[in-house]
Design an enzyme around this catalytic site. Structure first.
Site, short mmCIF file in Angstrom:
data_model
loop_
_atom_site.label_atom_id
_atom_site.label_comp_id
_atom_site.label_asym_id
_atom_site.label_seq_id
_atom_site.Cartn_x
_atom_site.Cartn_y
_atom_site.Cartn_z
N LYS A 152 0.84 -1.20 0.00
CA LYS A 152 0.00 0.00 0.00
C LYS A 152 0.88 1.26 0.00
CE LYS A 152 -3.95 -2.04 -0.31
NZ LYS A 152 -4.70 -2.82 0.66
C1 LIG Z 1 -5.77 -3.86 1.12
C2 LIG Z 1 -7.22 -3.56 1.26
C3 LIG Z 1 -7.92 -3.79 2.45
C4 LIG Z 1 -7.32 -4.55 3.61
O1 LIG Z 1 -6.20 -3.99 4.14
P1 LIG Z 1 -5.35 -4.84 5.21
O2 LIG Z 1 -4.48 -3.81 5.85
O3 LIG Z 1 -4.57 -5.87 4.42
O4 LIG Z 1 -6.29 -5.47 6.14
C5 LIG Z 1 -9.23 -3.38 2.56
N1 LIG Z 1 -9.86 -2.80 1.53
C6 LIG Z 1 -9.24 -2.58 0.35
C7 LIG Z 1 -9.99 -1.89 -0.73
C8 LIG Z 1 -7.91 -2.98 0.16
O5 LIG Z 1 -7.33 -2.81 -1.02
#
Ligand SMILES: *Cc1c(COP(=O)(O)O)cnc(C)c1O
Length: 412
Positions: free
Chosen positions: A209
């Protein structure tokens, strides 16, 4: 096919020396779990998005979950969510035994379509949704997703929620840093993702991310009561955290206020987060430069559509999603991906919509025609590699491969 000269991964994390040193400092400090660095990370993150409170957690999924728990989600309730999203947005609703009502997407931005949300609410009242979705359900909330880091119009979202008396929790996993303003807005109308409008905004610090702590997440809110509840629930529902109990001025005693969860973020992770936060805008500008070069050099390729970047948005550019014009190509999307792989180019697809996954199809009876835009567009979408440390040669390799594939497979 010869071995490609430049291989480009879909994503490559790049941590600098200061980040590594901060982690080592934490390892040597004698305090590994949630403590002073997490407290600082929360404070600085809240400031960065313009929220009153931030609660660090070990994932965005945990943040979404505790937001819905703190808002009191119950089994006889329903929550509107986009079908075009990741598993996490929906599963947190199922944790409560509540029902996700899937909403179709805009065919260009892939964002939740409020007009379809309106239709789905009307259909619920009439009992016109798939049979497994009970008309007695009370719709209580909306969880919009800022797909790729392009924010929704938050005035429209808030107006919708107010009209239908729904709470709003933003799945902002892609949207840091990001901002929006109305189309006719002025400079002072810019509003950051996490600033204001919704009840809670949930950010992800997963490995790929826009800001990473390896695994991690953050819930931000202006509501002190929600923040306090999420904080307590993130650590077994205790009245104070470990740092509060074991540091010199802390009280050893605590009370269990609720059957909570184990969702706290470690100081090892926050050590990374503090430094990533400080260069988040610099990294956004690096991704923006990649996106702008893609958009410039792929503009004349008639076989694909490019992502939109309207002037009244600050795009985080977490993803760069193209849509194939399948009627102008002699291959389908899956073959296109195979050929990208042969050329050494990483990729991903965001996403196979929820209603086309076995669990949501079988549990609730959703059919492709209930969500026609998402059903059609997902077969055309490709996410190209985009990350701050992408080299000029890597960007060129992606552009070259996409152009070449479109030329070779142009339908004649
Ligand atoms: C990556 C993601 C999540 C989850 O994030 P985590 O930190 O891995 O729990 C939730 N919603 C979307 C749209 C994502 O891309």
């Amino acid at each position: 096919m010869p071995e490609p000269s430049v291989k480009v991964p879909f994503f490559r994390p790049e941590l600098n020396d200061a980040e590594v040193a901060e982690v080592v400092d934490t390892l040597r400090s004698g305090w590994l779990t949630t403590g002073p660095k997490t407290a600082r990370f929360e404070k600085e993150f809240a400031q960065a998005v313009g929220a009153d409170h931030a609660v660090a957690m070990n994932s965005c999924t945990a943040a979404l979950h505790l937001a819905t728990v703190a808002l009191g989600l119950r089994p006889d309730q329903a929550v509107l969510i986009p079908t075009m999203t990741f598993a996490a947005t929906a599963e947190v609703i199922r944790y409560a035994g509540a029902v996700p009502i899937l909403v179709d997407c805009d065919p260009v931005t892939l964002a939740l379509d409020l007009a379809d949300a309106e239709r789905k609410l009307e259909a619920l009242g009439r009992g016109d949704l798939p049979e497994a979705i009970d008309r007695e359900l009370e719709p209580v909330g909306l969880i919009p997703v800022h797909v790729a880091g392009l924010m929704l119009d938050m005035h429209a979202v808030s107006a919708f929620c107010e009209r239908h008396n729904l709470w709003c929790v933003e799945d902002a996993a892609h949207a840091f840093p990001a901002a929006w303003r109305p189309a006719d807005g002025v400079e002072s109308d810019w509003q950051r993702c996490g600033e204001g409008t919704s009840h809670v905004s949930c950010f992800s610090f997963y490995a790929n991310k826009t800001l990473t702590t390896g695994e991690g997440g953050m819930a931000t809110t202006d509501d002190a009561e929600l923040a306090a509840q999420m904080r307590s629930l993130s650590l077994h529902g205790l009245s104070n955290d470990a740092w509060g109990r074991y540091s010199s001025k802390g009280a050893w005693d605590y009370r269990i206020l609720a059957p909570g969860y184990k969702y706290n973020l470690t100081d090892i992770a926050s050590a990374l987060g503090l430094h990533q936060l400080a260069r988040a805008e610099e990294m956004r500008l690096q991704r923006k430069a990649v996106a702008e070069r893609f958009s410039r050099e792929l503009a004349e390729v008639d076989e694909i559509e490019l992502p939109s970047d309207p002037p009244n948005r600050i795009h985080s550019w977490h993803l760069y999603q193209i849509r194939l014009h399948l009627d102008r190509l002699d291959i389908d999307r899956d073959t296109f991906l195979e050929k990208l792989r042969e050329r050494g180019i990483g990729f991903s697809v965001h996403w196979r919509p929820l209603h086309l996954h076995p669990y949501y199809r079988e549990q609730f009876g959703w059919r492709a025609e209930d969500l026609p835009q998402a059903s059609a567009v997902w077969c055309r979408t490709v996410s190209l590699p985009i990350f701050p440390a992408m080299t000029y040669a890597e960007i060129s390799a992606v552009i070259g491969a996409v152009k070449d594939l479109c030329r070779v497979h142009r339908r004649r």
